[in-house]
Write a protein that holds these residues in place. Structure first.
Motif, PDB file in Angstrom:
ATOM      1  N   HIS A   1      -2.063  -1.577   2.017  1.00  0.00           N
ATOM      2  CA  HIS A   1      -0.892  -1.946   1.214  1.00  0.00           C
ATOM      3  C   HIS A   1       0.371  -1.345   1.830  1.00  0.00           C
ATOM      4  O   HIS A   1       1.385  -2.023   1.980  1.00  0.00           O
ATOM      5  N   LEU A   2       0.291  -0.063   2.173  1.00  0.00           N
ATOM      6  CA  LEU A   2       1.442   0.599   2.798  1.00  0.00           C
ATOM      7  C   LEU A   2       1.801  -0.041   4.128  1.00  0.00           C
ATOM      8  O   LEU A   2       2.968  -0.334   4.392  1.00  0.00           O
TER       9      LEU A   2
ATOM     10  N   THR B   1      15.019 -11.641   1.864  1.00  0.00           N
ATOM     11  CA  THR B   1      15.098 -10.794   0.674  1.00  0.00           C
ATOM     12  C   THR B   1      13.774 -10.824  -0.080  1.00  0.00           C
ATOM     13  O   THR B   1      13.285  -9.785  -0.530  1.00  0.00           O
ATOM     14  N   ASN B   2      13.174 -11.998  -0.208  1.00  0.00           N
ATOM     15  CA  ASN B   2      11.885 -12.112  -0.889  1.00  0.00           C
ATOM     16  C   ASN B   2      10.799 -11.356  -0.136  1.00  0.00           C
ATOM     17  O   ASN B   2       9.944 -10.698  -0.750  1.00  0.00           O
ATOM     18  N   VAL B   3      10.806 -11.445   1.200  1.00  0.00           N
ATOM     19  CA  VAL B   3       9.835 -10.716   2.016  1.00  0.00           C
ATOM     20  C   VAL B   3      10.013  -9.220   1.817  1.00  0.00           C
ATOM     21  O   VAL B   3       9.032  -8.476   1.690  1.00  0.00           O
ATOM     22  N   CYS B   4      11.262  -8.763   1.761  1.00  0.00           N
ATOM     23  CA  CYS B   4      11.528  -7.340   1.535  1.00  0.00           C
ATOM     24  C   CYS B   4      11.034  -6.891   0.166  1.00  0.00           C
ATOM     25  O   CYS B   4      10.470  -5.804   0.030  1.00  0.00           O
ATOM     26  N   LEU B   5      11.239  -7.727  -0.840  1.00  0.00           N
ATOM     27  CA  LEU B   5      10.764  -7.373  -2.180  1.00  0.00           C
ATOM     28  C   LEU B   5       9.241  -7.279  -2.216  1.00  0.00           C
ATOM     29  O   LEU B   5       8.685  -6.356  -2.834  1.00  0.00           O
TER      30      LEU B   5
ATOM     31  N   GLY C   1       7.395  -6.592   0.364  1.00  0.00           N
ATOM     32  CA  GLY C   1       7.108  -5.374   1.132  1.00  0.00           C
ATOM     33  C   GLY C   1       7.257  -4.128   0.287  1.00  0.00           C
ATOM     34  O   GLY C   1       6.406  -3.238   0.305  1.00  0.00           O
ATOM     35  N   LEU C   2       8.346  -4.041  -0.465  1.00  0.00           N
ATOM     36  CA  LEU C   2       8.565  -2.883  -1.339  1.00  0.00           C
ATOM     37  C   LEU C   2       7.480  -2.775  -2.405  1.00  0.00           C
ATOM     38  O   LEU C   2       7.001  -1.675  -2.708  1.00  0.00           O
ATOM     39  N   LEU C   3       7.083  -3.909  -2.962  1.00  0.00           N
ATOM     40  CA  LEU C   3       6.024  -3.917  -3.971  1.00  0.00           C
ATOM     41  C   LEU C   3       4.712  -3.401  -3.376  1.00  0.00           C
ATOM     42  O   LEU C   3       4.019  -2.580  -3.986  1.00  0.00           O
ATOM     43  N   LEU C   4       4.374  -3.860  -2.170  1.00  0.00           N
ATOM     44  CA  LEU C   4       3.142  -3.403  -1.525  1.00  0.00           C
ATOM     45  C   LEU C   4       3.195  -1.904  -1.211  1.00  0.00           C
ATOM     46  O   LEU C   4       2.204  -1.194  -1.387  1.00  0.00           O
ATOM     47  N   VAL C   5       4.346  -1.419  -0.767  1.00  0.00           N
ATOM     48  CA  VAL C   5       4.498   0.020  -0.504  1.00  0.00           C
ATOM     49  C   VAL C   5       4.314   0.798  -1.806  1.00  0.00           C
ATOM     50  O   VAL C   5       3.607   1.811  -1.848  1.00  0.00           O
ATOM     51  N   GLU C   6       4.910   0.312  -2.879  1.00  0.00           N
ATOM     52  CA  GLU C   6       4.773   0.980  -4.175  1.00  0.00           C
ATOM     53  C   GLU C   6       3.318   0.989  -4.644  1.00  0.00           C
ATOM     54  O   GLU C   6       2.820   2.006  -5.149  1.00  0.00           O
ATOM     55  N   ILE C   7       2.620  -0.120  -4.477  1.00  0.00           N
ATOM     56  CA  ILE C   7       1.201  -0.183  -4.849  1.00  0.00           C
ATOM     57  C   ILE C   7       0.406   0.824  -4.021  1.00  0.00           C
ATOM     58  O   ILE C   7      -0.431   1.552  -4.554  1.00  0.00           O
ATOM     59  N   GLY C   8       0.665   0.880  -2.719  1.00  0.00           N
ATOM     60  CA  GLY C   8      -0.045   1.816  -1.854  1.00  0.00           C
ATOM     61  C   GLY C   8       0.173   3.263  -2.257  1.00  0.00           C
ATOM     62  O   GLY C   8      -0.767   4.053  -2.344  1.00  0.00           O
TER      63      GLY C   8
ATOM     64  N   ILE D   1       1.091  -3.059   5.428  1.00  0.00           N
ATOM     65  CA  ILE D   1       1.612  -4.425   5.337  1.00  0.00           C
ATOM     66  C   ILE D   1       3.006  -4.417   4.719  1.00  0.00           C
ATOM     67  O   ILE D   1       3.908  -5.125   5.176  1.00  0.00           O
ATOM     68  N   GLY D   2       3.200  -3.591   3.694  1.00  0.00           N
ATOM     69  CA  GLY D   2       4.523  -3.486   3.085  1.00  0.00           C
ATOM     70  C   GLY D   2       5.577  -3.025   4.075  1.00  0.00           C
ATOM     71  O   GLY D   2       6.675  -3.596   4.152  1.00  0.00           O
ATOM     72  N   LEU D   3       5.269  -2.001   4.858  1.00  0.00           N
ATOM     73  CA  LEU D   3       6.228  -1.506   5.851  1.00  0.00           C
ATOM     74  C   LEU D   3       6.483  -2.530   6.954  1.00  0.00           C
ATOM     75  O   LEU D   3       7.613  -2.691   7.421  1.00  0.00           O
ATOM     76  N   ILE D   4       5.432  -3.231   7.353  1.00  0.00           N
ATOM     77  CA  ILE D   4       5.593  -4.273   8.379  1.00  0.00           C
ATOM     78  C   ILE D   4       6.506  -5.384   7.854  1.00  0.00           C
ATOM     79  O   ILE D   4       7.381  -5.870   8.578  1.00  0.00           O
ATOM     80  N   LEU D   5       6.331  -5.775   6.591  1.00  0.00           N
ATOM     81  CA  LEU D   5       7.204  -6.794   6.018  1.00  0.00           C
ATOM     82  C   LEU D   5       8.649  -6.296   5.944  1.00  0.00           C
ATOM     83  O   LEU D   5       9.591  -7.047   6.215  1.00  0.00           O
ATOM     84  N   LEU D   6       8.825  -5.027   5.591  1.00  0.00           N
ATOM     85  CA  LEU D   6      10.176  -4.464   5.543  1.00  0.00           C
ATOM     86  C   LEU D   6      10.826  -4.423   6.925  1.00  0.00           C
ATOM     87  O   LEU D   6      12.032  -4.598   7.062  1.00  0.00           O
TER      88      LEU D   6
END
Length: 121
Positions: A60-61, A6-10, A12-19, A63-68
């Motif tokens: 950012h996008l 769950t923390n990894v997903c959060l 990931g979502l934060l990085l996608v949002e930043i991107g 890495i975020g998607l990869i984490l998700l």
């Protein structure tokens, strides 16, 4: 899946949002196309924090998607992209900007990192 995932997903979502935010602020909020047509150097807005916010948005996008997707093996791709992009920028775009804007761009580059958001020199 536990709270670690769950923390990894959060993250990931934060990085996608930043991107996405970087991309929108660089392209739309800064009126990038208008400035390019007028041959103006942009140093305010998101460009005050990073010289190439569009290029900064993609890692950012990615890495975020990869984490998700929860696939750490794919983390090599943003690293390869970063290396390729850095070499490409140094050899082409950075030289072009120095030629076009001269001392103004050189001074701007001394204060602002190429693609790492918020890293001041």
């Amino acid at each position: 899946m536990g709270s670690g995932y769950t923390n990894v997903c959060l993250i990931g979502l934060l990085l996608v949002e930043i991107g996405i935010t970087l991309w929108i602020k660089a392209n739309i909020s800064s009126r990038l196309i208008q400035h390019v047509k007028e041959n103006k150097l942009i140093t305010d807005g998101v460009f005050a924090y990073v010289r190439h916010p569009i290029y900064s948005a993609f890692p950012h996008l990615f890495i975020g998607l990869i984490l998700l997707m929860n696939n750490i093996y794919l983390l090599i791709l943003p690293i390869l992209f970063w290396i390729f992009l850095t070499v490409l920028m140094i050899l082409t775009e950075e030289k072009k900007l120095v030629n076009e804007f001269g001392e103004a761009y050189i001074n701007y580059a001394k204060k602002t990192d190429r693609v790492i958001l918020f890293r001041r020199k």
